[in-house]
Scaffold this motif. Structure first.
Motif, PDB file in Angstrom:
ATOM      1  N   HIS A  41      -3.498   3.165   1.307  1.00 26.62           N
ATOM      2  CA  HIS A  41      -4.098   1.809   0.572  1.00 26.62           C
ATOM      3  C   HIS A  41      -4.304   0.801   1.604  1.00 26.62           C
ATOM      4  O   HIS A  41      -3.798   0.804   2.752  1.00 26.62           O
ATOM      5  CB  HIS A  41      -2.516   1.394  -0.161  1.00 26.62           C
ATOM      6  CG  HIS A  41      -2.223   2.037  -1.322  1.00 26.62           C
ATOM      7  ND1 HIS A  41      -1.772   3.319  -1.336  1.00 26.62           N
ATOM      8  CD2 HIS A  41      -2.261   1.524  -2.814  1.00 26.62           C
ATOM      9  CE1 HIS A  41      -1.489   3.704  -2.589  1.00 26.62           C
ATOM     10  NE2 HIS A  41      -1.918   2.469  -3.467  1.00 26.62           N
ATOM     11  N   VAL A  59      -6.394  -2.545  -2.602  1.00 22.68           N
ATOM     12  CA  VAL A  59      -5.839  -3.466  -3.269  1.00 22.68           C
ATOM     13  C   VAL A  59      -5.772  -4.745  -2.709  1.00 22.68           C
ATOM     14  O   VAL A  59      -6.327  -5.090  -1.621  1.00 22.68           O
ATOM     15  CB  VAL A  59      -4.088  -2.897  -3.182  1.00 22.68           C
ATOM     16  CG1 VAL A  59      -4.147  -1.819  -4.139  1.00 22.68           C
ATOM     17  CG2 VAL A  59      -3.767  -2.744  -1.792  1.00 22.68           C
ATOM     18  N   GLN A  63      -0.596  -7.243  -4.059  1.00 19.83           N
ATOM     19  CA  GLN A  63      -0.432  -5.660  -4.538  1.00 19.83           C
ATOM     20  C   GLN A  63       0.332  -5.111  -3.340  1.00 19.83           C
ATOM     21  O   GLN A  63       1.044  -4.376  -3.700  1.00 19.83           O
ATOM     22  CB  GLN A  63      -1.848  -5.388  -4.977  1.00 19.83           C
ATOM     23  CG  GLN A  63      -2.285  -5.826  -6.538  1.00 19.83           C
ATOM     24  CD  GLN A  63      -3.710  -5.117  -6.999  1.00 19.83           C
ATOM     25  OE1 GLN A  63      -4.271  -5.050  -6.025  1.00 19.83           O
ATOM     26  NE2 GLN A  63      -3.804  -4.916  -8.023  1.00 19.83           N
TER      27      GLN A  63
END
Ligand code: ADP
Ligand code: 5GP
Length: 210
Positions: A41, A59, A63
């Motif tokens: 991520h 993201v 988030q």
């Protein structure tokens, strides 16, 4: 016919930007298709050729913070001003999927240190350029970044190299085919490590006793 499966191997591949990690990772994936690539991520914006879910899970900062709060990452760090993290779910998915023989993590030294603290049998490799002049040439050759970002990445490369002591193996990427042979050698040798083959040895012993 053999039903032998390769033992599961977690492999961290790290390097200063421009040393050739992407090039070598692609070759590793071709050579070992049963080894999955861990999709991290990140809060970094996607580059034009990048695909969400394939290169990264892109993201927002909110988030990302929410995932940190839920302890969803096995490791995470701030690199070049953006946040990057490896989710626990990513590793668990690979472990539970039949036929998957391991996972490659393209992460920095901070992440390598955190994963090793939690998963001691992880194997870590640091890719070195043959010289700083060649590193700069490769960074410029990519041509995808501004002069300011380039200079920042070059300084960051020096900082990365300072942390070579966190890694099990150092592979020099001078000639790409030679570097790849060394990397392939690490994977093959680590698959034969006693601890990764002990289960088979014990199974053979049990079968011999019947
Ligand atoms: P990284 O992922 O570490 O930033 P890349 O794999 O993108 O590095 O490589 C940076 C640049 O150097 C690319 O243009 C790549 O084609 C080139 N390169 C990689 N390995 C070699 C090598 N052994 N010799 C010459 N050029 C290389
Ligand atoms: P890039 O933005 O060029 O894709 O990656 C920048 C740096 O972040 C690279 O050194 C890469 O190895 C590192 N990185 C990518 N994903 C992760 C991650 O999940 N965790 C950590 N610690 N570093 C990562």
């Amino acid at each position: 016919m053999s039903l032998m499966v390769d033992p599961f191997l977690l492999l961290i591949l790290s390097s200063p930007s421009g040393a050739g990690k992407t090039t070598l990772t692609r070759k590793l994936q071709d050579r070992f298709p049963a080894v999955r690539f861990s999709v991290s991520h990140t809060t970094r914006k996607p580059r034009p050729n990048e695909v969400d879910g394939k290169d990264y899970h892109f993201v927002t900062r909110d988030q990302f913070d929410e995932l940190v709060g839920r302890d969803a990452f096995v490791e995470w760090a701030e690199v070049h001003g953006n946040c990057y993290g490896t989710s626990r779910a990513e590793i668990e998915r690979a472990r539970s999927e039949p036929g998957v023989a391991g996972m490659i993590f393209d992460i920095d030294y901070q992440g390598a240190r955190q994963i090793r603290a939690k998963i001691p049998d992880v194997v870590s490799v640091f890719i070195l350029p043959p010289s700083m002049i060649e590193l700069e040439r490769r960074l410029r050759g990519r041509g995808s970044e501004s002069e300011e970002i380039l200079q920042r990445r070059f300084q960051a490369a020096i900082d990365e190299i300072e942390h070579y002591g966190f890694f099990d193996y150092l592979v020099v990427n001078d000639d790409v085919e030679t570097a790849f042979k060394h990397l392939e050698g690490v994977v093959l040798a680590e698959r034969s490590r006693r601890t990764r083959r002990a289960e088979l040895a014990e199974r053979l012993l049990r079968a011999g006793k019947l």
